[in-house]
Write a protein that holds these residues in place. Structure first.
Motif, short mmCIF file in Angstrom:
data_model
loop_
_atom_site.label_atom_id
_atom_site.label_comp_id
_atom_site.label_asym_id
_atom_site.label_seq_id
_atom_site.Cartn_x
_atom_site.Cartn_y
_atom_site.Cartn_z
N ASN A 55 16.89 -2.74 -25.20
CA ASN A 55 17.31 -4.06 -24.71
C ASN A 55 16.29 -4.63 -23.73
O ASN A 55 15.26 -4.01 -23.44
CB ASN A 55 18.73 -4.00 -24.12
CG ASN A 55 18.81 -3.22 -22.83
OD1 ASN A 55 17.82 -2.94 -22.15
ND2 ASN A 55 20.02 -2.83 -22.46
N ASP A 56 16.58 -5.80 -23.19
CA ASP A 56 15.65 -6.50 -22.29
C ASP A 56 15.44 -5.76 -20.96
O ASP A 56 14.47 -6.02 -20.26
CB ASP A 56 16.15 -7.92 -22.01
CG ASP A 56 16.08 -8.80 -23.24
OD1 ASP A 56 15.30 -8.48 -24.17
OD2 ASP A 56 16.80 -9.82 -23.29
N GLU A 57 16.37 -4.87 -20.61
CA GLU A 57 16.23 -4.10 -19.37
C GLU A 57 15.52 -2.77 -19.62
O GLU A 57 15.48 -1.92 -18.74
CB GLU A 57 17.61 -3.86 -18.74
CG GLU A 57 18.21 -5.09 -18.09
CD GLU A 57 18.81 -6.05 -19.13
OE1 GLU A 57 19.46 -5.56 -20.08
OE2 GLU A 57 18.62 -7.27 -18.99
N ILE A 85 11.69 10.46 -24.68
CA ILE A 85 11.62 9.01 -24.50
C ILE A 85 11.64 8.62 -23.02
O ILE A 85 11.01 7.65 -22.61
CB ILE A 85 12.73 8.30 -25.31
CG1 ILE A 85 12.50 8.53 -26.80
CG2 ILE A 85 12.75 6.80 -25.00
CD1 ILE A 85 13.58 7.99 -27.70
N MET A 86 12.32 9.41 -22.20
CA MET A 86 12.32 9.13 -20.75
C MET A 86 10.91 9.24 -20.18
O MET A 86 10.61 8.65 -19.15
CB MET A 86 13.26 10.08 -20.00
CG MET A 86 14.73 9.69 -20.05
SD MET A 86 15.11 8.02 -19.44
CE MET A 86 14.61 8.12 -17.73
N GLY A 87 10.04 9.96 -20.86
CA GLY A 87 8.66 10.09 -20.42
C GLY A 87 7.81 8.86 -20.71
O GLY A 87 6.66 8.78 -20.28
N GLY A 90 8.05 2.74 -18.25
CA GLY A 90 8.80 1.49 -18.39
C GLY A 90 10.22 1.68 -18.87
O GLY A 90 11.06 0.79 -18.70
N VAL A 91 10.54 2.81 -19.47
CA VAL A 91 11.90 3.05 -19.96
C VAL A 91 12.82 3.30 -18.77
O VAL A 91 12.50 4.08 -17.88
CB VAL A 91 11.93 4.26 -20.94
CG1 VAL A 91 13.36 4.71 -21.19
CG2 VAL A 91 11.23 3.90 -22.23
N ARG A 92 13.97 2.60 -18.77
CA ARG A 92 14.92 2.75 -17.67
C ARG A 92 15.93 3.86 -17.95
O ARG A 92 16.12 4.75 -17.14
CB ARG A 92 15.64 1.43 -17.42
CG ARG A 92 16.52 1.46 -16.17
CD ARG A 92 17.03 0.11 -15.81
NE ARG A 92 18.15 -0.24 -16.67
CZ ARG A 92 19.02 -1.19 -16.41
NH1 ARG A 92 18.90 -1.90 -15.31
NH2 ARG A 92 20.01 -1.45 -17.23
N THR A 93 16.60 3.79 -19.09
CA THR A 93 17.58 4.81 -19.46
C THR A 93 17.46 5.11 -20.95
O THR A 93 16.93 4.29 -21.71
CB THR A 93 19.03 4.36 -19.19
OG1 THR A 93 19.34 3.24 -20.03
CG2 THR A 93 19.26 4.00 -17.73
N VAL A 94 17.95 6.28 -21.34
CA VAL A 94 17.96 6.66 -22.76
C VAL A 94 19.33 7.25 -23.08
O VAL A 94 19.79 8.16 -22.40
CB VAL A 94 16.87 7.70 -23.09
CG1 VAL A 94 16.91 8.06 -24.57
CG2 VAL A 94 15.49 7.19 -22.71
#
Length: 120
Positions: A55-57, A85-87, A90-94
């Motif tokens: 998403n945008d966040e 993916i958390m690595g 820019g990713v906030r949550t997975v």
């Protein structure tokens, strides 16, 4: 009266991924770093990752499956995907959701995976 439990005709069984999101390619590469211990091919090319929705966040939702419900790493693999993916910068949550529908089939493998496993 309609049966609301059945998907509408033409409704895809696998939701589309956010391929136009700037983090999509990096999320795919992160998934390619995760391997099923019994198969020498990454889980993305095996076709186990159904959807990567961002998403945008920069919250990432992954819908995935396994080659079989009795897979010995069934309880661990979603965590491996989440960690990979958390690595990604820019990713906030997975959030990783494990599903069994549609069931995985060998036709979901990439050509590279089929070649690696000797099916081509």
């Amino acid at each position: 009266m309609t049966d609301d439990t059945q998907p509408m005709e033409g409704t895809p069984m696998i939701a589309p991924s956010s391929t136009d999101h700037p983090l999509h390619d990096a999320a795919v590469e992160a998934c390619r770093s995760v391997f099923d211990p019994e198969i020498p091919v990454n889980i993305f090319d095996l076709g186990l990752i159904y959807t990567i929705d961002i998403n945008d966040e920069n919250d990432v939702r992954v819908v995935m499956t396994l080659t079989a419900p009795g897979c010995p790493v069934a309880g661990e693999m979603p965590g491996w995907v989440q960690e990979a993916i958390m690595g990604v910068a820019g990713v906030r949550t997975v959030d990783v959701e494990l599903v069994w529908e549609p069931p995985w089939g060998m036709d979901m493998m990439s050509d590279e995976a089929r070649l690696e496993l000797g099916f081509m």
